[in-house]
Scaffold this motif. Structure first.
Motif, PDB file in Angstrom:
ATOM      1  N   GLN A 292       0.829  -1.202   0.000  1.00 12.08           N
ATOM      2  CA  GLN A 292       0.000   0.000   0.000  1.00 12.08           C
ATOM      3  C   GLN A 292       0.857   1.243   0.000  1.00 12.08           C
ATOM      4  O   GLN A 292       1.956   1.254   0.548  1.00 12.08           O
ATOM      5  CB  GLN A 292      -0.914  -0.006   1.243  1.00 12.08           C
ATOM      6  CG  GLN A 292      -1.730   1.267   1.391  1.00 12.08           C
ATOM      7  CD  GLN A 292      -2.819   1.139   2.435  1.00 12.08           C
ATOM      8  OE1 GLN A 292      -3.307   0.061   2.715  1.00 12.08           O
ATOM      9  NE2 GLN A 292      -3.200   2.254   3.008  1.00 12.08           N
ATOM     10  N   GLU A 293       0.317   2.295  -0.583  1.00 13.98           N
ATOM     11  CA  GLU A 293       0.998   3.587  -0.517  1.00 13.98           C
ATOM     12  C   GLU A 293      -0.034   4.678  -0.287  1.00 13.98           C
ATOM     13  O   GLU A 293      -1.107   4.677  -0.881  1.00 13.98           O
ATOM     14  CB  GLU A 293       1.739   3.862  -1.817  1.00 13.98           C
ATOM     15  CG  GLU A 293       2.420   5.203  -1.798  1.00 13.98           C
ATOM     16  CD  GLU A 293       3.236   5.441  -3.058  1.00 13.98           C
ATOM     17  OE1 GLU A 293       4.387   4.997  -3.103  1.00 13.98           O
ATOM     18  OE2 GLU A 293       2.696   6.044  -3.993  1.00 13.98           O
TER      19      GLU A 293
ATOM     20  N   ALA B  77       4.095  11.066   3.071  1.00  9.06           N
ATOM     21  CA  ALA B  77       3.790   9.827   2.367  1.00  9.06           C
ATOM     22  C   ALA B  77       4.159   8.649   3.244  1.00  9.06           C
ATOM     23  O   ALA B  77       5.018   8.752   4.125  1.00  9.06           O
ATOM     24  CB  ALA B  77       4.570   9.755   1.058  1.00  9.06           C
ATOM     25  N   ILE B  78       3.492   7.561   2.981  1.00  9.52           N
ATOM     26  CA  ILE B  78       3.792   6.345   3.744  1.00  9.52           C
ATOM     27  C   ILE B  78       3.631   5.147   2.810  1.00  9.52           C
ATOM     28  O   ILE B  78       2.716   5.106   1.989  1.00  9.52           O
ATOM     29  CB  ILE B  78       2.895   6.267   5.005  1.00  9.52           C
ATOM     30  CG1 ILE B  78       3.251   5.083   5.878  1.00  9.52           C
ATOM     31  CG2 ILE B  78       1.418   6.245   4.682  1.00  9.52           C
ATOM     32  CD1 ILE B  78       2.678   5.215   7.280  1.00  9.52           C
ATOM     33  N   GLN B  79       4.572   4.227   2.893  1.00 14.07           N
ATOM     34  CA  GLN B  79       4.513   3.015   2.084  1.00 14.07           C
ATOM     35  C   GLN B  79       4.511   1.806   3.000  1.00 14.07           C
ATOM     36  O   GLN B  79       5.167   1.820   4.028  1.00 14.07           O
ATOM     37  CB  GLN B  79       5.735   2.934   1.152  1.00 14.07           C
ATOM     38  CG  GLN B  79       5.677   3.965   0.042  1.00 14.07           C
ATOM     39  CD  GLN B  79       6.976   4.058  -0.731  1.00 14.07           C
ATOM     40  OE1 GLN B  79       7.961   3.427  -0.381  1.00 14.07           O
ATOM     41  NE2 GLN B  79       6.973   4.857  -1.784  1.00 14.07           N
TER      42      GLN B  79
ATOM     43  N   GLY C 213       6.957   2.385   6.051  1.00 10.50           N
ATOM     44  CA  GLY C 213       7.999   3.409   5.914  1.00 10.50           C
ATOM     45  C   GLY C 213       7.353   4.764   5.744  1.00 10.50           C
ATOM     46  O   GLY C 213       6.452   4.920   4.923  1.00 10.50           O
ATOM     47  N   THR C 214       7.768   5.750   6.530  1.00 10.64           N
ATOM     48  CA  THR C 214       7.106   7.046   6.477  1.00 10.64           C
ATOM     49  C   THR C 214       8.081   8.170   6.201  1.00 10.64           C
ATOM     50  O   THR C 214       9.235   8.128   6.617  1.00 10.64           O
ATOM     51  CB  THR C 214       6.359   7.339   7.803  1.00 10.64           C
ATOM     52  OG1 THR C 214       5.837   8.662   7.739  1.00 10.64           O
ATOM     53  CG2 THR C 214       7.282   7.237   9.004  1.00 10.64           C
TER      54      THR C 214
END
Lengths: 1133, 494
Positions: free
Chosen positions: A640-641, A682-684, A708-709
């Motif tokens: 997800q992103e 953003a966050i992945q 990951g942010t």
């Protein structure tokens, strides 16, 4: 697949694998046949044509199987002793063919439903008609489907009563077993369905429709990124249907969740239209960091905003409370997750419905103020004198009001009458749904018109909800859900609390406006007071349109049986505009109508701002579901992103020639200001989940997420979050099999850890602050490095241990669920406590820990008396204890230092002096500990404060932690009943043990001149030595002995029990409409029907606490809650 | 079917590729400058120096810290009816380690400015050299000395920090240094500033040599080092760069103050970009405010015929001719926040303002040091060090005889103590509402006598101000004590 069948059937064992294949093939064909029978009752032509010479029986049987759907069962051995045959038939029946084939052979056959079993011919007895049939094993096979959906059911237990023979249905709902002689009673059972018994006399194929049982055990619950049967849950998840929450009427669905879900606290701070200030907390306050305590809201799989949805569009709301359920949301799940599913159409049924309701809303619990002008003036003089000031009114002025006959010139004006009124709130909702050929849709249109009960407020909201699903082909499904909202909120340019205090600060000596339109400031210039609230409300409205949309598109592909690929991409946008003009209006003194300058509401001019936020989310995942007999496995994994973009613009101009020009360009360029900025984060993520259960009895689950942010530094930005859970359905064990009253019993436990990174956008980046200085008229830009950063910043982490039990009993009439949890948040993201001499802003660091332990349960009972009378009751209960386990040196909070953050105490505990009665005499003062450092030397009638540390004086060291920041427990109870067309329900909601700190306007007398409440008539005076009320004083910092001492005098018990809603409805029988209308229900409802509370003050005990309420500085004043009487109708066509 | 599958496969691939590489997680703010790219060019020194001066705009308790008016509300000169800066509450209820925002913020703001200077001094050598470097450092030293002097006057014993704050661990703790050491630090900073700053008139808003000398003289007076104070003040006087403004009130409003030869240092504002956060015209005499009003005791201090009385305060009955900005109404106590028995401030109010109302913007510079003060400081120091010699008379009389004031000279033959009283009187009336009275009372040792039990408002005799001897050293904010436990000890008596 059919190993069990084979092992139980030695007489049919052929030569291993070939036989297996044969039987599988057979089963398939049988099932196919069954389906065909069910669907078309047409099949192959059963006539056989053969012309063969000298062929083996085996070959003939094969040929027959080819031509028809007859199937042969036989032992190879039998055929070895047979002769080849010659046969020539055309369009013969099977009986004819078999007669030819088996004549002269030592064989016979039996034929059941196109299964031909070849058996050995027994020696012919004397009386062949009495031939004894040997015990035979006949195959019974079939299909189990759901009664309501018609979908096949997997994992259904099929047993032959009184034997050990049994099996389960496969993923397609098929089963097959052998019964000795093909006879017996099949017991077909599955949790969530009514068990069924079917008598079978000679084998064959059955089709079974299982009825959904009344219990909700079979319910499918939405959990993170997937759904799960409720009975298989191993985590703490509660859910409520849209139908249940819509039993009440409210414009913001958030408020409808109150009391519905144990573990979820909903606090409604006010009834301000469109700005109800609802606070959601799942299992207490977990952190003191800026990362906050708000749960993550997921709408149709993607982050969204709950308030924008029309409540009627909601299908269900689920709350994920523990780590096991929320871990799949990883760094965003620390405060729990609220998962909302909106409605989609159902194939084949077109439904049109329209709901309308209109409610009369009246403000509830307004303060009782002294509105007699002469009394007000006398009390004011008394208070001024007590506070060491000169009296404001002369006796002559008082007498003017006391003896007046002209009540226009000398009024007893009640400002509450100006500011509050009863209004009519209207809701329209139209919904369409239906579907055809794999495509289904739903459309909901809503309109809300909600004027405020306080002057100057109005809210209009238009919502559109569109749900669409289409099966493109056998494997691919495409869907979308879109919610749009346009809302226009109008409110006075200052906030509601400021307007309310302005109203409370007006004396009864004057009205807002004279008959010929002059706006009044106050009666006499020496009076205290605040800006004219009626003028503010009427001439200074903020226009605040908001455009919000959230939508997603989904693409689901069935790749293989059980393997699914799901994709979802979504976007939410919010454009918020705001514009208000602080007008320039001359105001006058009412006593002589002399000029009092201009309206004093703030710098006149036009303020305009616009901000927008776009949030995009995309995810793609694979899921696999498989059952091997009693082993059930589901696996899910995805990526997800999320990206968030925010921007903002604002501008101000002053110098407007008139109040009717309300555009920036009409103002003066001199003194104009503007500003704007934007930010992005953003966050992945990668995530996965596995669930396994054996025999629906032993359940295991695990979730993982790797996030990951952009908000954290490169080396520490990726965090791993995970959870493990297990459950044991004790009721499935044999030792509980015979306990007939128990339908289901499950014990479960979970543990996991979650993250929180919701702090600042760039907390680890070393930024210079921009500033300026005017050097001799030239404005220069400057920069200062003044912020420390911690380059090793990482996630805030929450660990949750949850133990729970779920039970259903008494034929599923009673259900019970309870959870105990221990939630520990550590590495809290916070501003460090830096020494002031360092001269730099504190870095955001990971430090501190908070623990919440709690318990919650839900109990439901439903039953019926006779056929027509049904009733139910649901009780929910929750409690938690909050403790700051590691904080550092204490810090004070609250607008005037009323709270403390201290190790070992709850977050933001009240930290106050303890009021200990009223000094009755100088003698008592002399004998009491010296408290003169608290605002001065006390005199009789002052509050006596307690010497907590016993050092003989009352000073700053005598403040103490006072419990009451959080409720001891919260509870709700809903019950309802229906009889024929009538239905009724009552909802109670309560909170016990929390306290609120109320001060200033509305409680303290004469705060900015605010009229005292009527209970000040019982104040301490030498003639009335009250033991609870001090002598009257000037509030709002005017009397340091009280207004400068934050004590328990201002702390009130705010426990309450509310009859949240009472509703009665009647559904008019559809036969009356002769088909034109499917159903019509009319209902009447009272919201906020009654309130039971020890709080005597004229305000609602339900409100945000002093550290979470942005305008808590105003103390008492809070937009009042409403009582609403609603009449409504819903029609389905 | 085949086509659909192919399409889906493509989509899947595209989706996966996007998920792993679409968006970078290295995001930086778009409207702020990162430290990594600072201190690279000479112009960065200008930006950083401006940042240092910006600390003069510090706010405390709802007012500008360096707006001088509010300090007089801490004394017997004036009354803050809205307790701006928390002054009134502290006057009545006394000082505690948690008294309020102002008691915390004066401390905190001082160290914010000092940290900015320390960081500046640690880096400015990277981009500048030679004279320019020296001048920039001089200004930084001046501002650090200014802030340490402030801290020494108020709290007395405080920690001394001179290192680049970014080299100090934020977890460290620090003990306080004795007031003498803090004053020594301020003295050293002023000395460095005197060495580096240009010896010119004050014109650009940047500190000049005389400003550093003037503040150092003030420091010497505070320490009762009278000879050194007199020498420094004399140095400014003989330097002849400054002179008394022939129009006394015009020191306090724009545009006149821009050309005043009397101002040695001020905090500068400029419309429209840098107005006062709250307009002085509004706060001092605007409707709803009229804060900071002179006490009767202050008014009584003026000698008969001293025009500075009406140049500094409004009086009942004042109309437009007296500068009362409301054409329709005559100034009347008790009407529109004019408290009976008090006198609204005229100093700082632009005489051109008519009908001040909300939305009024103004940008008067806050005068922190002017030449008349230098002359009076000289007189006081010389009188204490040597006695009332002719130079003492000359300096006091020149202030009294300034154009537009024209007060008669002091009578000859005054004793040292009589001269002392005359100078104290002169300072009170000449420098009324300029924020010096509170400090003067304390350094003269008469603060307790004057401020303990002082009745500001004759109609409320029960309300008295509170001052105790230990207020000589304000309490260090409790937060600071907590965060430096156990090494930082509170000042005595709190």
């Amino acid at each position: 697949m059919h190993l069990r069948l084979l092992s139980k059937a030695p007489s049919f064992r052929r030569t291993g694998f070939v036989k297996t294949l044969l039987i599988m093939k057979l089963t398939t064909i049988l099932l196919l046949a069954a389906c065909l029978q069910v669907t078309a009752k047409e099949g192959y032509s059963q006539k056989i044509t053969l012309a063969r010479n000298n062929v083996s029986l085996k070959a003939i049987f094969k040929e027959i199987e080819k031509q028809s759907d007859y199937q042969f069962f036989y032992k190879e051995k039998l055929l070895k002793q047979t002769k080849n045959v010659n046969i020539r038939v055309a369009n013969a029946s099977i009986e004819e063919v078999l007669a030819i084939c088996l004549s002269d052979q030592p064989l016979t056959y039996s034929l059941v439903d196109r299964i031909i079993v070849i058996k050995k011919q027994l020696p012919v007895l004397n009386k062949p008609e009495e031939a004894i049939q040997p015990p035979l094993f006949a195959v019974i096979s079939g299909l189990v489907v759901s009664d309501s959906t018609g979908q096949p059911l997997s994992g259904v237990s099929v047993k032959l009563k009184g034997t050990s023979v049994g099996t389960y249905t496969d993923v397609n709902g098929n089963f097959s077993l052998q019964a000795p002689d093909g006879k017996g009673v099949l017991v077909i059972s599955s949790v969530g369905y009514e068990p069924q018994e079917i008598r079978v006399s000679k084998g064959g194929i059955v089709r079974v429709s299982l009825k959904v049982s009344v219990t909700k055990l079979a319910e499918v619950v939405i959990v993170g990124y997937a759904t799960q049967e409720k009975r298989k849950l191993t985590s703490a998840v509660v859910t409520v249907s849209g139908e249940d929450i819509n039993r009440r009427v409210a414009t913001d669905p958030t408020s409808l969740l109150q009391g519905q879900l144990p573990g979820l606290s909903v606090v409604q701070n006010s009834a301000e239209p469109g700005n109800e200030d609802l606070q959601l907390r799942i299992r207490g306050v977990g952190t003191f960091s800026g990362a906050g305590n708000n749960p993550l809201i997921i709408i149709d799989g993607l982050p969204g905003n709950l308030s924008v949805i029309n409540p009627n569009d909601i299908e269900s709301v689920t709350v994920l409370k523990d780590a096991a359920s929320a871990a799949i949301y990883g760094s965003r799940g620390a405060n729990g997750v609220v998962v909302v599913k909106t409605k989609r159409g159902r194939s084949g049924v077109f439904a049109l419905s329209y709901n309308y309701n209109a409610g009369l809303a009246t403000p509830n619990r307004l303060p009782h103020l002294i509105t007699n002008s002469a009394e007000y003036m006398e009390l004011s003089n008394e208070a001024e004198t007590n506070s060491g000031n000169a009296p404001l009114y002369t006796q002559a002025e008082i007498d003017l009001y006391k003896n007046a006959t002209d009540r226009v010139k000398y009024p007893n004006h009640n400002w509450m009458d100006d500011m509050f009124k009863t209004v009519t709130v209207q809701n329209h909702y139209l919904s369409l749904s239906g579907g055809k050929e794999g495509t289904s849709y739903s459309l909901g249109l809503g309109f809300t018109d909600q004027p405020g009960t306080m002057l100057g407020f109005n809210y209009k909201k238009y919502t559109v909800d569109l749900g669409l699903t289409s099966r493109i082909n056998k494997r691919v499904t495409l869907g979308t859900n879109i919610q749009l909202r346009y809302a226009n909120r109008i409110y006075p340019f200052d906030n509601s609390t400021d307007l309310y205090i302005a109203a409370l600060a007006q004396s009864p000596l004057y009205p807002a406006q004279t008959a010929d339109g002059l706006w009044i400031f106050k009666a006499y210039s020496q009076e205290l007071g605040n800006k004219n609230p009626v003028l503010t409300a009427k001439l200074g409205p903020t226009k605040n349109p908001d455009y919000y949309g959230q939508g997603n598109i989904s693409l689901d592909v069935d790749i293989l049986k059980g393997l699914k690929w799901e994709n979802r991409a979504g976007l939410s946008f919010d454009v918020n505009k705001s514009k208000y003009l602080i007008p320039t209006v001359p105001v006058y003194f009412y006593s002589d109508l002399s000029s009092a300058g201009n309206y004093n509401g703030g710098s006149p001019g036009l303020n305009q701002s616009e901000n927008d936020e776009i949030h995009t989310t995309i995810y793609s995942q694979l899921s696999y579901k498989r059952s091997f007999r009693a082993h059930n496995l589901s696996i899910l994994g995805g990526a997800q992103e999320e990206v968030d973009n925010y921007s903002q613009l604002n501008a101000f101009r002053t110098g407007y020639p008139t109040n009717s020009l309300t555009e920036l360009n009409a103002g003066s360029a001199n003194g104009q200001t503007n500003g704007g900025t934007s930010s992005e984060w953003a966050i992945q993520s990668l995530y996965g989940n596995i669930n396994y259960d054996f025999d629906d009895k032993y359940l295991l689950g695990a979730s993982v997420r790797y996030d990951g942010t952009s908000r954290l530094p490169k080396d520490t930005r990726w965090g791993l979050f995970y959870s493990f859970s297990g459950g044991w359905r004790v009721s499935r064990e044999s030792f509980l099999k015979d306990v007939s009253w128990l339908n289901d019993l499950k014990i479960r436990g979970s543990w996991g850890q979650l993250g929180n990174q919701n702090i600042g956008t760039y907390p680890y980046q070393s930024i210079l602050s921009q500033n300026n200085y005017a050097f001799a008229g030239n404005v220069n830009t400057g920069f200062t490095a003044n912020t420390l950063v911690d380059p090793s910043l990482t996630w805030e982490t929450t660990r949750v241990l949850d133990l729970g039990i779920d039970m259903a009993a008494l034929n599923n009439k009673l259900s019970f669920s309870a959870d105990w949890f221990n939630k520990y948040t550590f590495n809290i993201l916070r501003g460090s406590q830096v020494p002031l001499w360092l001269g730099l802003n504190a870095p955001t660091i990971n430090n501190g820990a908070v623990r919440n332990k709690g318990f919650e349960f839900s109990l439901r009972y439903q039953d019926h008396v006779g056929k027509d009378f049904n009733f139910y009751g649901v009780a929910n209960f929750q409690m938690y204890r909050n403790k700051l386990e590691s904080f550092g040196s204490p810090e004070y909070g609250g607008p005037d230092g009323q709270t403390i953050m201290k190790n070992g105490q709850p977050i933001n505990s009240f930290y106050l002096y303890v009021a200990d009665g009223i000094f009755q005499s100088q003698d008592e003062i002399n004998k009491s500990p010296d408290q003169s450092s608290l605002g001065g030397v006390p005199t009789p009638g002052d509050i006596k404060y307690k010497d907590i540390n016993g050092d003989g004086k009352v000073d700053v060291n005598d403040r103490t932690v006072v419990p009451g920041q959080y409720p001891k427990f919260e509870y709700s109870y809903t019950m309802g009943a229906s009889y024929k067309g009538f239905d009724a329900s009552v909802q109670l909601y309560g909170s016990q043990g929390n306290k609120i700190f109320l001060y200033k306007w509305g409680t303290d007398p004469f705060a900015q001149g605010a009229p005292p409440t009527t209970d000040w008539r019982d104040r301490w005076t030498p003639a009335n030595p009250s033991k609870t009320m001090p002598k009257i004083y000037m509030g709002y910092y005017g009397y340091p002995k009280i207004t400068g001492v934050q004590s328990t005098f201002h702390l009130y018990d705010a426990s309450f029990m509310r009859i949240k809603n009472i509703m009665v409805g009647y559904t008019i029988p559809s036969r009356i409409f002769k088909g034109s209308i499917k159903s019509l229900r009319i209902y009447f409802s009272v919201d906020n029907a009654a309130l039971f509370t020890p709080l005597k003050q004229g305000t609602d005990p339900e409100r945000l606490d002093i550290n979470n309420k942005p305008d808590a500085w105003y103390g008492f004043a809070n937009y009042p809650q409403n009582r609403t009487y609603t009449f409504g109708a819903s029609i389905q066509f | 079917m085949q086509a659909t599958n192919k399409y889906i496969a493509q989509l899947f691939l595209a989706g996966m590729v996007c998920l792993v590489s679409c968006k970078k997680l290295d995001l930086t703010p778009t409207d702020q400058l990162s430290t990594t790219i600072f201190w690279k060019t000479a112009s960065d020194a200008d930006l950083a120096l401006t940042g240092l001066y910006n600390t003069l705009y510090a706010s405390s308790g709802g007012v500008d810290q360096n707006a001088p008016y509010w300090w007089d509300c801490f004394s017997d000169n004036a009354y803050s009816q809205h307790s701006l800066g928390g002054s009134q509450n502290a006057l009545i209820a006394g000082l505690t380690p948690t008294s309020g925002a102002y008691q915390l913020l004066y401390y905190q703001n001082g160290y914010i400015a000092i940290a900015a200077v320390n960081s500046f001094l640690a880096n400015v050598g990277k981009v500048l050299s030679g004279d320019k470097l020296n001048q920039y450092k001089g200004e930084a030293f001046f501002l650090r000395g200014f802030n340490y002097f402030w801290l020494a006057q108020l709290y007395g014993n405080v920690p001394i920090v001179t290192a680049d704050p970014f080299t100090i661990s934020y977890q460290s703790k620090m003990a306080k240094s004795p007031r003498a050491d803090v004053l020594k630090q301020a003295e050293n900073d002023f000395d460095s500033a005197i060495a580096y700053l240009p010896d010119t008139k004050y014109a650009t808003g940047h500190a000049v040599k005389a400003a550093a000398e003037g503040f150092l003289a003030r420091l010497y007076l505070f320490e009762q080092r009278f000879a050194e104070a007199a020498a420094l003040a004399q140095n400014i006087i003989t330097g002849n760069l400054f002179s008394l403004n022939p129009n006394y009130p015009s020191n306090f409003y724009k545009p006149d103050q821009k050309s005043s030869p009397e101002i040695i240092f001020s905090v500068q504002y400029q419309l429209p970009a840098v107005p006062h956060p709250y307009s002085l015209g509004m706060l001092l005499i605007g409707p709803g405010w009229k804060d900071c009003q002179g006490t009767q005791d202050m008014i009584n201090e003026y000698e008969t015929g001293d025009p500075r009385k009406t140049m500094t305060f409004f009086f009942p009955g004042d109309g437009t001719a007296q500068g009362w900005p409301y054409p329709a109404t005559v100034g009347t106590p008790g009407v529109a926040e004019w408290v009976v028995g008090f006198y609204p401030s005229k100093k700082g109010v632009d005489p051109a303002v008519v009908n001040p109302t909300l939305g009024l913007l103004d940008d008067q510079d806050y005068v922190l040091l002017r030449y008349a003060d230098i002359k009076l400081m000289y007189a006081e120091a010389q009188n204490e060090a040597v006695g009332p010699d002719a130079s003492v008379y000359q300096q006091v009389n020149e202030v009294r005889a300034r154009p537009g004031v024209n007060m008669p000279p002091l009578p000859a033959g005054l004793s040292q103590d009589s001269m002392r009283q005359k100078i104290r009187h002169e300072r009170r009336v000449e420098l009324a509402l300029e924020g010096l009275r509170y400090y003067d009372l304390r350094r003269w040792g008469i603060a307790t006598q004057k401020l303990s039990g002082f009745v500001q408002n004759p109609t409320t005799p029960a309300v008295k101000t509170m001052y105790k001897d230990n207020y000589e050293f304000w309490p260090i904010p409790q937060t600071e004590i907590d965060r430096n436990q156990p090494v930082l000890i509170q000042n005595d008596g709190y």
